[in-house]
Design an enzyme around this catalytic site. Structure first.
Site, mmCIF file in Angstrom:
data_model
loop_
_atom_site.group_PDB
_atom_site.id
_atom_site.type_symbol
_atom_site.label_atom_id
_atom_site.label_comp_id
_atom_site.label_asym_id
_atom_site.label_seq_id
_atom_site.Cartn_x
_atom_site.Cartn_y
_atom_site.Cartn_z
ATOM 1 N N PHE A 193 34.496 67.655 109.354
ATOM 2 C CA PHE A 193 35.502 66.215 109.576
ATOM 3 C C PHE A 193 34.430 65.483 110.466
ATOM 4 C CE2 PHE A 193 38.491 64.258 111.977
ATOM 5 C CZ PHE A 193 39.522 63.840 111.104
ATOM 6 N N ASP A 203 36.763 74.991 114.566
ATOM 7 C CA ASP A 203 37.882 73.881 114.619
ATOM 8 C C ASP A 203 38.868 74.341 113.518
ATOM 9 O OD1 ASP A 203 39.479 71.697 114.053
ATOM 10 O OD2 ASP A 203 37.589 70.343 114.183
ATOM 11 N N TYR A 247 49.243 68.183 116.208
ATOM 12 C CA TYR A 247 50.115 67.159 115.299
ATOM 13 C C TYR A 247 50.207 67.752 113.760
ATOM 14 C CZ TYR A 247 45.683 64.673 114.961
ATOM 15 O OH TYR A 247 44.541 64.524 114.944
ATOM 16 N N LYS A 248 49.651 68.669 113.502
ATOM 17 C CA LYS A 248 49.305 68.916 111.908
ATOM 18 C C LYS A 248 50.519 70.216 111.712
ATOM 19 C CE LYS A 248 44.939 67.060 111.255
ATOM 20 N NZ LYS A 248 43.659 67.021 111.545
ATOM 21 N N ARG A 276 45.269 64.259 98.218
ATOM 22 C CA ARG A 276 45.410 65.622 98.848
ATOM 23 C C ARG A 276 46.930 65.998 99.086
ATOM 24 N NH1 ARG A 276 43.013 66.000 105.219
ATOM 25 N NH2 ARG A 276 44.801 64.502 105.391
HETATM 26 C C1 PLP Z 1 42.591 66.270 112.067
HETATM 27 C C2 PLP Z 1 41.421 66.868 112.566
HETATM 28 C C3 PLP Z 1 40.859 66.246 113.691
HETATM 29 C C4 PLP Z 1 41.345 65.288 114.653
HETATM 30 O O1 PLP Z 1 40.934 65.117 116.014
HETATM 31 P P1 PLP Z 1 41.418 64.239 116.737
HETATM 32 O O2 PLP Z 1 40.740 64.030 118.162
HETATM 33 O O3 PLP Z 1 42.912 64.572 117.042
HETATM 34 O O4 PLP Z 1 41.642 62.786 116.117
HETATM 35 C C5 PLP Z 1 39.616 66.993 114.121
HETATM 36 N N1 PLP Z 1 39.101 67.951 113.296
HETATM 37 C C6 PLP Z 1 39.355 68.201 112.253
HETATM 38 C C7 PLP Z 1 38.845 69.269 111.244
HETATM 39 C C8 PLP Z 1 40.192 67.664 111.814
HETATM 40 O O5 PLP Z 1 41.255 67.999 110.462
#
Ligand code: PLP
Length: 411
Positions: A126, A197, A222-223, A370
């Site tokens: 990511f 992560d 938030y996911k 997705r």
């Molecule tokens: C959604 C996501 C993030 C989001 O990071 P934010 O700091 O909340 O924007 C980070 N890492 C992964 C792998 C994600 O899927």
């Protein structure tokens, strides 16, 4: 064997998680396959936020830090998330964003391995994970370097130069699942630490962070945890590290005695030192509601249903749209997280046409469609209908309409 819609309905009738659906405020006429990006609103969150705003903030004002235990919210929410990720209650705390927490924990981890320069990750991780490591490497000058190795080369790339292995357990785009216990053991064998992560894992599949020996982890609120847009994230640190790590954002909320107002920073014991500034109470209150529902669910049942929903979707799409999509995710549901990723040159427009038809998925450049599966509020029947809708969009080539070609700021 090919299923029918009636079979899908029978699976829903026998679903041990079926009772959770009614706890979410699902809009009419929408099949939501994007809970892996923004989870839906739990019904309880509406009332909770009204209470926090009107009574705790509006009426009780600053007294609520004590009377409503606002000050305890980061640890309280952390304890709920700990149940979901297989950690002890005091090994997780909710704070800041995933990006910020990556910085805090990676910086803390490399300090535990002086003399080792490498933070190892994979290309295509990511973006924020890579960007934050690039920023940290820049800040620390030559002290650390980000090195990337393809996923099938990671085990070999783990050498005694590596301070930290940073990976996303479930890949955001392909859904491919890393072997968290295996890679953690492999990292430990060369003396490296691990930072996982879990943004696409927490609330999607069973985790056993403590048992598997993970050192550090971060993840999104938030996911799959349904904490609301931009919800606070979480951090995990194994108990054995908690009192030796020093994270660099040494703000006053991470001080051993914030209300002593002394000049010198003294880190709090345990996870308290992972805090930085004043927590956002509205966001944490919403996350507490979302995480509480998830913490009630049997994660093995969640995983079993998630795999079944993904398999059903894939089977139906391949039956309805033969040869039209590439497959960007593992075919075997044991090797993927809670999403199915297809590829198509017109992927963006296809997703837009599907959204216009009430089925919400998303698009990730350059060509990935997705679809996320959230077992607490999705039914097999919904997944059946979503595949039918995709079949119609393809058959009628509806995605060719000009309106569906225009890219919005957020895809
Ligand atoms: C959604 C996501 C993030 C989001 O990071 P934010 O700091 O909340 O924007 C980070 N890492 C992964 C792998 C994600 O899927």
């Amino acid at each position: 064997m090919a299923l029918t819609r009636r079979d899908a309905e029978a699976l829903d009738a026998a679903d041990p998680l079926a009772g959770f659906r009614d706890r979410f405020a699902l809009p009419d006429g929408v099949i939501y396959l994007d809970g892996n990006s923004l989870g839906v609103l739990p019904k309880a969150t509406t009332a909770r936020l009204a209470q926090v705003v009107e009574q705790e903030w509006g009426r009780d004002l600053i007294r609520s830090w004590n009377s409503a235990d606002w000050i305890g919210l980061p640890a309280r929410v952390g304890a709920l998330i700990a149940r979901i990720v297989g950690a002890d209650a005091d090994e997780v705390i909710a704070a800041d964003s995933t990006s910020v927490n990556l910085f805090k924990l990676a910086a803390a981890a490399v300090r535990l391995r002086p003399g080792r320069r490498i933070i190892l990750s994979e290309p295509g991780n990511f973006p924020t994970d890579l960007y934050v490591m690039q920023g940290l490497a820049e800040l620390l000058g030559g002290r650390v370097e980000l090195r990337l190795a393809e996923r099938d080369r990671l085990a070999d790339a783990l050498t005694d130069e590596v301070a930290l292995l940073l990976l996303t357990q479930v890949h955001y785009k392909t859904g491919a699942l890393h072997d968290l216990p295996g890679l953690t053991a492999r990292a430990h064998a060369v003396g490296a630490l691990t930072l996982w992560d879990l943004s696409h894992s927490a609330g999607a599949l069973p985790l056993q962070l403590s048992r598997d020996g993970a050192d550090f982890a971060v993840g999104c609120g938030y996911k799959y945890l349904n904490g609301g847009p931009g919800a606070p994230a979480f951090l995990y640190a194994a108990r054995r590290h908690q009192d030796s790590v020093r994270q660099p954002l040494s703000g006053w909320m991470g001080h051993a005695a914030p209300f002593a107002f002394s000049d010198a920073y003294q880190p709090a014991a345990g996870m308290g030192r992972q805090l930085c500034g004043t927590p956002g109470i509205l966001g944490l209150a919403a996350l507490e509601e979302g995480a509480a529902i998830m913490a009630e669910a049997d994660m093995r049942a969640v995983r079993a249903k998630s795999r079944a929903l993904g398999d059903l979707f894939l089977q139906r799409v391949e039956a309805l749209c033969p040869g039209q999509f590439g497959l960007a995710c593992p075919r075997d549901s044991a090797a993927r997280g809670s999403q199915v990723s297809l590829t198509h040159r017109d992927g963006y427009a296809i997703v837009q046409a599907l959204i216009a038809d009430g089925v919400i998925g998303d698009f990730r450049a350059p060509d990935v469609l997705r679809f996320g599966f959230t077992p607490l509020y999705l039914r097999h029947g919904d997944v059946w209908d979503a595949a039918e809708a995709l079949g119609r969009v393809m058959r009628e080539e509806r995605y060719r309409q000009p309106a569906f070609q225009v890219r919005a700021a957020v895809t």
